[in-house]
Design an enzyme around this catalytic site. Sequence first.
Site, PDB file in Angstrom:
ATOM      1  N   GLY A 219       0.795  -1.223   0.000  1.00 15.43           N
ATOM      2  CA  GLY A 219       0.000   0.000   0.000  1.00 15.43           C
ATOM      3  C   GLY A 219       0.823   1.265   0.000  1.00 15.43           C
ATOM      4  O   GLY A 219       0.305   2.349  -0.286  1.00 15.43           O
TER       5      GLY A 219
ATOM      6  N   ARG B   2       5.747 -13.695   0.846  1.00 14.47           N
ATOM      7  CA  ARG B   2       5.227 -13.887   2.193  1.00 14.47           C
ATOM      8  C   ARG B   2       4.267 -15.070   2.225  1.00 14.47           C
ATOM      9  O   ARG B   2       3.768 -15.505   1.179  1.00 14.47           O
ATOM     10  CB  ARG B   2       4.466 -12.623   2.642  1.00 14.47           C
ATOM     11  CG  ARG B   2       5.221 -11.321   2.401  1.00 14.47           C
ATOM     12  CD  ARG B   2       4.251 -10.142   2.251  1.00 14.47           C
ATOM     13  NE  ARG B   2       4.942  -8.913   1.849  1.00 14.47           N
ATOM     14  CZ  ARG B   2       5.293  -7.939   2.668  1.00 14.47           C
ATOM     15  NH1 ARG B   2       5.031  -8.040   3.956  1.00 14.47           N
ATOM     16  NH2 ARG B   2       5.899  -6.865   2.221  1.00 14.47           N
TER      17      ARG B   2
ATOM     18  N   ASP C 154       0.988 -11.982   6.664  1.00 11.95           N
ATOM     19  CA  ASP C 154       1.664 -11.173   5.641  1.00 11.95           C
ATOM     20  C   ASP C 154       3.031 -10.703   6.116  1.00 11.95           C
ATOM     21  O   ASP C 154       3.833 -10.220   5.307  1.00 11.95           O
ATOM     22  CB  ASP C 154       0.806  -9.972   5.233  1.00 11.95           C
ATOM     23  CG  ASP C 154       0.395  -9.123   6.423  1.00 11.95           C
ATOM     24  OD1 ASP C 154      -0.402  -9.618   7.232  1.00 11.95           O
ATOM     25  OD2 ASP C 154       0.877  -7.978   6.545  1.00 11.95           O
ATOM     26  N   ASN C 155       3.318 -10.855   7.409  1.00 13.09           N
ATOM     27  CA  ASN C 155       4.630 -10.484   7.946  1.00 13.09           C
ATOM     28  C   ASN C 155       5.488 -11.703   8.265  1.00 13.09           C
ATOM     29  O   ASN C 155       6.432 -11.606   9.049  1.00 13.09           O
ATOM     30  CB  ASN C 155       4.470  -9.618   9.193  1.00 13.09           C
ATOM     31  CG  ASN C 155       3.903  -8.255   8.872  1.00 13.09           C
ATOM     32  OD1 ASN C 155       4.152  -7.718   7.795  1.00 13.09           O
ATOM     33  ND2 ASN C 155       3.123  -7.690   9.770  1.00 13.09           N
TER      34      ASN C 155
ATOM     35  N   ASP D  12       9.063  -6.156   8.734  1.00 12.41           N
ATOM     36  CA  ASP D  12       8.086  -5.236   9.324  1.00 12.41           C
ATOM     37  C   ASP D  12       8.398  -4.944  10.784  1.00 12.41           C
ATOM     38  O   ASP D  12       8.041  -5.695  11.677  1.00 12.41           O
ATOM     39  CB  ASP D  12       6.652  -5.756   9.192  1.00 12.41           C
ATOM     40  CG  ASP D  12       5.635  -4.638   9.482  1.00 12.41           C
ATOM     41  OD1 ASP D  12       5.999  -3.670  10.179  1.00 12.41           O
ATOM     42  OD2 ASP D  12       4.492  -4.738   9.021  1.00 12.41           O
TER      43      ASP D  12
END
Length: 491
Positions: A96, A187, A256-257, A266
């Site tokens: 994003g 990921r 997603d991390n 992250d």
Amino acid sequence: MKERKVIIKTGLNLENSYTSLPEIFFTRQSPSCIPSPKLAVLNYPLITSLGLNAQVLQSADGVDILAGNKIPEEAIPIAQAYAGHQFGHFTMLGDGRALLLGEHITPLGDRFDIQLKGSGKTPYSRGGDGKAALGPMLREYIISEAMNALGIPTTRSLAVVTTGESIMREAELPGAILTRVAASHIRVGTFEYVSRWGTVEELRALANYTLQRHFKKGYDKENPYLFLLQEVIEKQAELIAKWQLVGFVHGVMNTDNMTISGETIDYGPCAFMDVYDPETVFSSIDIYGRYAYGNQPNIATWNLARFAETLLPLLHINPNEAIKIAENAVSDFTKLYKNNWLSGMRAKLGIFNEELEDEYLIEDLLSIMHKYGADYTNTFRALTFDNIEDTVLFDKMEFDKWYKLWQERLTRQEEAKLSSKQLMKSSNPSVIPRNHRVEEALEAAVKEGDYSVMEKLLDALSKPYDHSKEQDYYSKLPEPSTCPYQTYCGT
């Protein structure tokens, strides 16, 4: 974008193999133009290891590349699509506020993603502005470099540039762009995305690409996709054990991390634990302690189960057999993690060989630390001292009993006492990025434009196992506070 493409000899040798995947996995996107970029910090050791040109990167043209104003001729900027379970709830995500410029091929032939974070809106911004604030970008720089120095697999930070913009968060903040370097940005959430919205052939394409990128030996295996699953499980077992061994709390272990490469990614709401407490939580949004320090291994298992689910169509033609294969693989994580953790804990106590009773010795020490609110890092550091009697750690009688058992344990190995001390000093950092020291550095940089505090902190963090007198300042605990330290994701 054509007019922004330039040939500048930064040393970047870019390819973008990720764009060979079906277009469901990415969107081509240009970075936003930045009004007045200025270099805030440049990672010279990383520049050297990547074979880049520091002189050019710190020039006006180089800063324009790091800001996204100019794009290396061979770059193909893309925003990557992915999904993820955030605090247990599935959602569509994607880059994003980040763009992948491409993959830099080093002089040694290694491949690293070069990503600009905070480079503007993308189709995956979900109403966000695509920007990043200076404080969180500097924070990621500090923590990721500390993790690398500690020997923990991590993404790296090549540079931070200020943008000259003000962005709105909880207040008006200076904008910045971080250049992130990673083995890849694939990921668990990337696999979840294609599993939910793609075809089996697109899933297979991603799995094959991942094997080619990270696990080439898998091609020779009878079931290459099982090999992929097992390798990711092994890498995560090693990674999470290393987190636990230094008291690192990630804070946002969403799927997603979790990287397929096994790197930490992250650094939004992460922090290092001071007082030992398995229930330690720093993230302001983790109100139920889902991602607490002591729960990180369990969450890793949960995330890996979600990864295994995405591979079911590739693991076996029979769905029931595929489930059995996946369950067996994921069930190995607990044992793999524990073996890595026990091995690391033995090293922290100067123990070379294995005994069944070692786990009890370790757990007893942790229990005493928890009972008396002892600092995690400084307790293990104190055990490396020659005159440990001068250091009051806990209740003397309780500690003396444990200490005697530990000393007896050390006699049941062939290695000399000096070797044990050396092992302990190489396994117990004397300095970690203490939360109050990180905040001290960020405040000076963001509010006063003074980066000297950050530079001194980074210098200390780059040598965590030196055990030098100069590091004493950074090993001191914060003053007692009625308000617990909290972190925020920085988005």
